[in-house]
Motif scaffolding. Sequence first.
Motif, mmCIF file in Angstrom:
data_model
loop_
_atom_site.group_PDB
_atom_site.id
_atom_site.type_symbol
_atom_site.label_atom_id
_atom_site.label_comp_id
_atom_site.label_asym_id
_atom_site.label_seq_id
_atom_site.Cartn_x
_atom_site.Cartn_y
_atom_site.Cartn_z
ATOM 1 N N GLU A 71 27.704 10.291 -22.633
ATOM 2 C CA GLU A 71 26.357 9.939 -23.097
ATOM 3 C C GLU A 71 25.751 8.775 -22.325
ATOM 4 O O GLU A 71 24.541 8.665 -22.180
ATOM 5 C CB GLU A 71 26.411 9.571 -24.579
ATOM 6 C CG GLU A 71 26.650 10.756 -25.489
ATOM 7 C CD GLU A 71 26.775 10.333 -26.942
ATOM 8 O OE1 GLU A 71 26.641 9.128 -27.229
ATOM 9 O OE2 GLU A 71 27.018 11.214 -27.775
ATOM 10 N N ARG A 78 17.606 6.612 -17.743
ATOM 11 C CA ARG A 78 16.393 6.014 -18.321
ATOM 12 C C ARG A 78 16.064 4.657 -17.711
ATOM 13 O O ARG A 78 14.919 4.223 -17.726
ATOM 14 C CB ARG A 78 16.568 5.868 -19.833
ATOM 15 C CG ARG A 78 16.302 7.160 -20.574
ATOM 16 C CD ARG A 78 16.499 6.999 -22.060
ATOM 17 N NE ARG A 78 16.029 8.167 -22.786
ATOM 18 C CZ ARG A 78 16.349 8.455 -24.033
ATOM 19 N NH1 ARG A 78 17.165 7.664 -24.710
ATOM 20 N NH2 ARG A 78 15.862 9.516 -24.622
ATOM 21 N N SER A 84 10.001 8.388 -16.002
ATOM 22 C CA SER A 84 9.082 8.049 -17.097
ATOM 23 C C SER A 84 9.659 8.488 -18.438
ATOM 24 O O SER A 84 9.451 7.850 -19.455
ATOM 25 C CB SER A 84 7.716 8.697 -16.876
ATOM 26 O OG SER A 84 7.771 10.071 -17.140
ATOM 27 N N ALA A 85 10.390 9.596 -18.463
ATOM 28 C CA ALA A 85 10.999 10.055 -19.721
ATOM 29 C C ALA A 85 12.247 10.852 -19.398
ATOM 30 O O ALA A 85 12.276 11.612 -18.424
ATOM 31 C CB ALA A 85 10.016 10.923 -20.492
ATOM 32 N N ALA A 86 13.275 10.659 -20.191
ATOM 33 C CA ALA A 86 14.521 11.419 -19.996
ATOM 34 C C ALA A 86 15.066 11.804 -21.356
ATOM 35 O O ALA A 86 15.036 10.994 -22.288
ATOM 36 C CB ALA A 86 15.539 10.588 -19.230
ATOM 37 N N ALA A 87 15.517 13.039 -21.476
ATOM 38 C CA ALA A 87 16.023 13.498 -22.776
ATOM 39 C C ALA A 87 17.289 14.329 -22.559
ATOM 40 O O ALA A 87 17.333 15.187 -21.684
ATOM 41 C CB ALA A 87 14.960 14.350 -23.474
ATOM 42 N N ASP A 107 17.430 15.517 -28.498
ATOM 43 C CA ASP A 107 17.225 14.243 -29.176
ATOM 44 C C ASP A 107 15.867 14.329 -29.863
ATOM 45 O O ASP A 107 14.833 14.274 -29.208
ATOM 46 C CB ASP A 107 17.254 13.123 -28.119
ATOM 47 C CG ASP A 107 16.891 11.783 -28.707
ATOM 48 O OD1 ASP A 107 16.658 11.712 -29.920
ATOM 49 O OD2 ASP A 107 16.843 10.801 -27.942
ATOM 50 N N MET A 108 15.881 14.486 -31.170
ATOM 51 C CA MET A 108 14.636 14.755 -31.885
ATOM 52 C C MET A 108 13.652 13.592 -31.798
ATOM 53 O O MET A 108 12.467 13.758 -32.056
ATOM 54 C CB MET A 108 14.919 15.076 -33.361
ATOM 55 C CG MET A 108 15.706 16.345 -33.577
ATOM 56 S SD MET A 108 14.969 17.801 -32.792
ATOM 57 C CE MET A 108 13.492 18.007 -33.743
ATOM 58 N N LEU A 109 14.159 12.405 -31.447
ATOM 59 C CA LEU A 109 13.235 11.270 -31.343
ATOM 60 C C LEU A 109 12.438 11.321 -30.045
ATOM 61 O O LEU A 109 11.230 11.152 -30.046
ATOM 62 C CB LEU A 109 14.029 9.955 -31.367
ATOM 63 C CG LEU A 109 14.552 9.498 -32.703
ATOM 64 C CD1 LEU A 109 15.247 8.169 -32.535
ATOM 65 C CD2 LEU A 109 13.418 9.350 -33.695
ATOM 66 N N GLY A 110 13.142 11.544 -28.936
ATOM 67 C CA GLY A 110 12.478 11.388 -27.653
ATOM 68 C C GLY A 110 12.144 12.664 -26.942
ATOM 69 O O GLY A 110 11.505 12.641 -25.899
ATOM 70 N N SER A 113 8.638 13.914 -25.543
ATOM 71 C CA SER A 113 8.047 13.424 -24.298
ATOM 72 C C SER A 113 8.095 14.525 -23.253
ATOM 73 O O SER A 113 7.330 14.527 -22.298
ATOM 74 C CB SER A 113 8.835 12.232 -23.753
ATOM 75 O OG SER A 113 9.145 11.341 -24.769
ATOM 76 N N ASP A 191 19.524 18.836 -33.810
ATOM 77 C CA ASP A 191 19.741 17.498 -33.305
ATOM 78 C C ASP A 191 20.938 17.506 -32.356
ATOM 79 O O ASP A 191 21.953 18.165 -32.616
ATOM 80 C CB ASP A 191 20.001 16.548 -34.472
ATOM 81 C CG ASP A 191 20.308 15.164 -33.978
ATOM 82 O OD1 ASP A 191 19.430 14.558 -33.362
ATOM 83 O OD2 ASP A 191 21.451 14.710 -34.189
#
Lengths: 846, 252
Positions: A71, A78, A84-87, A107-110, A113, A191
Motif C-alpha cells: 500500500e 501521490r 494530480s490524483a492517484a487512486a 478507495d471510496m474517498l478519493g 477524482s 471498498d
Amino acid sequence: MMLLRLISWPYARKHGFRWLLTIAGIVLGVAVFVGMHTANQSVLAAFQQTIDRIAGKAQLQVTAGEPGFDEGVLDKVRSLPEVSAAAPVIEATVSAGGTNLLILGVDMLGDRSLRTYDLENSEDGIDDPLVFLAQPDSLMVSKTLADRKGLTIGSRLPLDTMAGQEVFIVRGIMQPGGLAGAFGGDLAVMDIYAAEKMFGRGKRFDRVDLALKEGVSLDEGEEKLKASLGPGFQVEPPSSRGQQFEATSRVYAIASDITSLFALFIGMFIIYNTFAIAVTQRRAEIGILRALGATRAQIRTLFLAESALTGLAGTALGIVAGLALARAMAGYIGSLLQDVYGVAQGAGEITLDPKLALAAGAMGVLTSLVAAVIPARNAARVDPVKALQKGQYQSLSEGENRARRRWAIACVCASLVALGFGRIGVVLYAGFLLAVLAAVLLSPAVTLWLARAIRPVLAKVRPVEGTLAADSLIQAPRRTSGTVAALMLSLALVVSLGGLARASYDAIAEWMHVSLNLDLLVTPVENLTNRTFVLPESLGAGLRAIPGVADVQMVRGVRIQVNGSPVMLLAADHGALMRFSHQPLVAGHPARMLEQTLAGAGAIASENFVTLHGAKLGDSVEIPSPSGMLHMRIAGVVRDFTDQQGTLFISRDAYVRAWNDTGITSFGIFLKPGFSAPGVRQAILNAFSAKSRIFVMTNAEVRGYIDRLTNQWFGLTYVQIAVAVLVAILGIVNALTVSITDRRRELGVLQAVGGLRWQIRHTIWMEAAAIGVIGLALGLGLGAVQLYYSVQVTQRDIIGIDLGYAYPFGIAFGLLPVILGAAWLAALGPGEQAVRGSLVEALEYE
Amino acid sequence: MNKIAIILLAAAAGVAWGQDGHQIMLEVQKRQHTNSMRYEGTLYSCTSPKGCPANSKALVTKRWVYERIGDFGKSKGILRFTGPAEVKGVALLIVNHPDAASDQWLWRPAVGREQKVAVQDRSTRFFGTDFTFEDLEERDADQYTYTIDGEMNGQWKIDAKPKKASGYTHCYFYIDKTNYTFQRIECYNKKGLARTIDYTDFEMIQGIWTARSVGVIDTIRKTRTAMHYDKVDYNLPLKDEAFTVEALRIAE
C-alpha cells in the motif's frame, strides 16, 4: 461487360451448381477468417471497453504484475508533484450465481477524482455514503446487473470470499453507461480495504490509477514515476492492458489465423480447379471468340473478371456466414480465454469491423484472382484452330507434364537445401512453401500414375463399373488432379494438425507424470488458471498437521512482464522446486540447477521461455519486482507446459524477499503410505473449509482438469480439421459434378445400350472412392512432410517447445473410412444426377 | 476556515470603526478563541434534489461528537459518529497546519483500518453531507486575503480569497457588525456558486456567541444538510494524546 453478359452468364447459369460449389470454397475461407477474427475482436473490444470504462480519467497506471504491491506505493505516487490524483484499485472476477462478476475495489474517498459513478443525482443511486464506507459488506452494482438479478438498494448478494461465501448488501446502484457499462455491465464496486480482505490480498493493491497535473505530458509523467518507483514497476497508459491481453493470448490468435488462411488457401484450389475445368470445357467457345477477333487480353480479362465476380459473391456470402460463425464461437472463445489464460472476459456485441470486411473482401477477391491466373493465361493461349477441333482436352500433354516435373524437382531440391538453413525463419518458411508447391506440381502426374495403379483393383471389385470409373480418371487428369490436390492439401493439414495434437498430448502426459506426481492439490479456486484468490502461508502448517500428510509444498504463481512480454513466474519452496527440477531436462545439470535456484541466484526456465525470449542456459534474465530488478542466471531449462508464454521457476524465499508477498496459490500435498487421498481430502475440508475458501483436488482430478483444458484448446484444432474435411468434400463434389456433366453423353449411351441405373450409380461412387483413395495417399504423404515443418514452426514461433516428430498413424488409418464415407456422401448427389436426367437430352449433349 | 468551528466560535463584541477585512476577521477569530471545545451534534442530510418530506428515505440522520484542541490554524479535532448503529465508531482525525493543508485520517472500526485522506480528496463530499473534507479544515485568518465588498442588513460582506490551494476560488463571508459572528458564507468554485452556509439560533455559551443551527446547501446538486448542536462546551481539559492516529484506533 458485354462478354461477361453474353458468354460468362449463360455458362454460369448452365453450370449453376458447380459455381455454387466454387463460391462455397471462398465462402468457407472468408467465413472462417471473418468469424474467427470477429469473435476475437469482439472479446478484445469488450476487454478494451472494460479497461476504458474502468480507467475513467486515469492517464497512467502503475502495476507490478499480478502480485501487485504494498500500500505504501500509493503514498509515493501521490507525493510526486506531477501527479494530480492517484487512486488504488483491486480488480478481480468472481462467480455470482452462475455469471462472472467483475469486482472493483476502490478507495471510496478519493476515487471520484478519477472515476464517475453516476449515482449521486439519482434518487435510487446510493443509500448512505457513510454507511457504505463504514460497512465492509457494502456493494455498489450497475443498474444492468441490478435489473438482471432483481437487486434493489438493501438486497443481499452472496459472493465467494477467502472466508467462504459471504453475503454483501447492495447499498448503491450505478446508472447505465460509463463505468457501469464495464464488463458488459456485470460490475460491482466495493471498498478497496474490504476487497483486500475478500480476496486474501493482505495490505496490497493491484495497481494505482493516476491523473497528471495540467501541463505535464504523459511521457514526462511516465518517466518521473518510473524514476521514482524503480524498474520493478510498469507505468503505462490504461490502453496498454489491452496490448498485454493480446500478448497473453498470442498463441490463440496465431492458431486462428492459420485456420482461416488455410481455409482460403484450399478454397483457392477449388477455384483453380473450377476455372481450369471451365477453360478446357469452353475451349470451343474460346476458339470461336478468338476466330471472331477477340484478343488474347480480352479472353484473359474475361476469365479474370469471372473469377473476381465469383470471389466477390463468395466474399459477400462468407462475411454473412462469418458473422453467424462469430456469434456461435464468441462464447467458446470467451471461455477458452478464461480457462487457458485466466482472463475472464465475455464477448461484446458482434459487429463487423469495416477494416476486417475490407481485408476479407481483398482476400476473397485476390484469392479468387490468383487461383484464376493460370487458367486465364491458358485460356488466352488457346489456339483458335485447335480449339475448334474435338479432342481430348482433359488430357495433359507430355510436354506439360515434363515441365511440371522439372519444376517440382527444382522445388524439392531447393526445399532440401533450405532444410540445412532451417534456423533462419524466412528460409524455414520458404522451404515449407517449396515442399508444398512441389507436391502440388507433382500431383497431376502422381494422380495419373495412381489411377492406373488402382485400375486393376477397381476392375476386380466391379469389373464394369470399376473399369469405367478408373478410365474416367485416367482420361481426364486435368479434371481430377485439381480435386486431388485440394484433397491432398486438406488431408495433409489434418495429418499435421493431428500429429501436433498427438505430440502435444503425449508431451503433456509425460510432463504431468513428473511434475504432477502429488497426491492432493489445495487451491483457493476450482480453476487453476484463475489467480484472483490467494491462500495464506499459515495454511501450510495447518495442512502438515492433518493426519496422513507427509509433505506440503507451497507454490505462488503470478504473471509478470519480462522484457515486455507476459511470463508465468512460479515461486516454489524447496520441495516444490525439487519436483519441478525433475521435469524433462532440456539443458543444464539437475543438481547444479536446483542448487543455484534454491540459493536465489538462478531461475529454472521452461523450454518455451528460452525459445520465445531467445535466451540460453547461463544467460542472465532480468525479472522486475517491486523491490527492484532481479538479475537471475538461467540455471537450467526444462520442458514445461504451465504457460504458453513461458515459465520461470524461482525459489519462494527470493520471491517473498522481492515482492514482500507471502500468499500461496497452491499447496501440493504428498501422503504417508497407507493413507487414501479421498480420506485426507475430507479431513482437510473438515478442518479448513468453514474458515477459508479452499478446493482440494486429487491427482486424478488435477490431471483430468489439465486434460479438459488441453481438449478445450485443441477444440480449435478440431475446427481446423473440420474445415479441411469440409473443403475436401466440396472438392470431391465439384470434381464429380464436372465429371457427370462432361460424361453426360457417355453415361446416356451406357444407359441406352442397357446399362442399369445402379451400375451408373456404382460407377460414380467408385470414381469418388478412387479420388478419395488417391487424395488420401497423397495427403498422407504430404502430411508427413508438413508435420515436420509444423513441428519446426510451432517450436520456433508459436509455443517454443520441441514436441518431437511422431507420425500420427492412428489418425492416418482413421482418415480412410472418413474420406471414403465423405467421398460416398459427395457422390450421392452427382450419382443421382447421372441417372435421373433425360436420356434424349443426354444423347444430344454436345 | 473550519466552517463548523467558525459556527461554534462565532461571537460578537463591540462595534468596529474603520476596520479593513483582515482586521474584521482577526477580531472574529479573537472573539471565538478557546483552548478546547466539545459538542454533540445531529445532522440531517437530504440526498434528494426534490427535497425531503418527513419520513423520506432520502432524509438521513446521524449523530456525532466533536472535540477540538489548540489554537487557530494549529488545532486538532476528532469527529466521531455515535449513531446510527451502522456508522457508530467511524471517526475522522484532523490535524491542521498553519502553512499547509491539514492531515486527515479516517478510522472505520468494521474494516479495522485507518486511512489517510489524500490532499486530492479534499473536495470530496464528507460522507454524503453537503460539506467537503476541505470544509472541515481550519484555516487561520491570515491565510486569506480580504476585501470588504459592501455592508447590508447590519452585516459586512467580505470577499475572502484563499492563499493556500483550495477547491474554492473565493468565498463571501457575511459577518454580523454587532457581535462579529458569521451569518452566512457563500463559496464559489470555477463553475460558480458551489455552497452556501447559513448560521441561525445564536446563543451565548460560556461568553461566546454560538450558532446552534447551521444549514448547508450544495447549490450544484441542490441538496441540503442541516445540523443542530447540543451540549456545547468550551475550554475543557482535553489532552493532546487523545488527538493521534493511535487514539483514533483505540477510543471507540
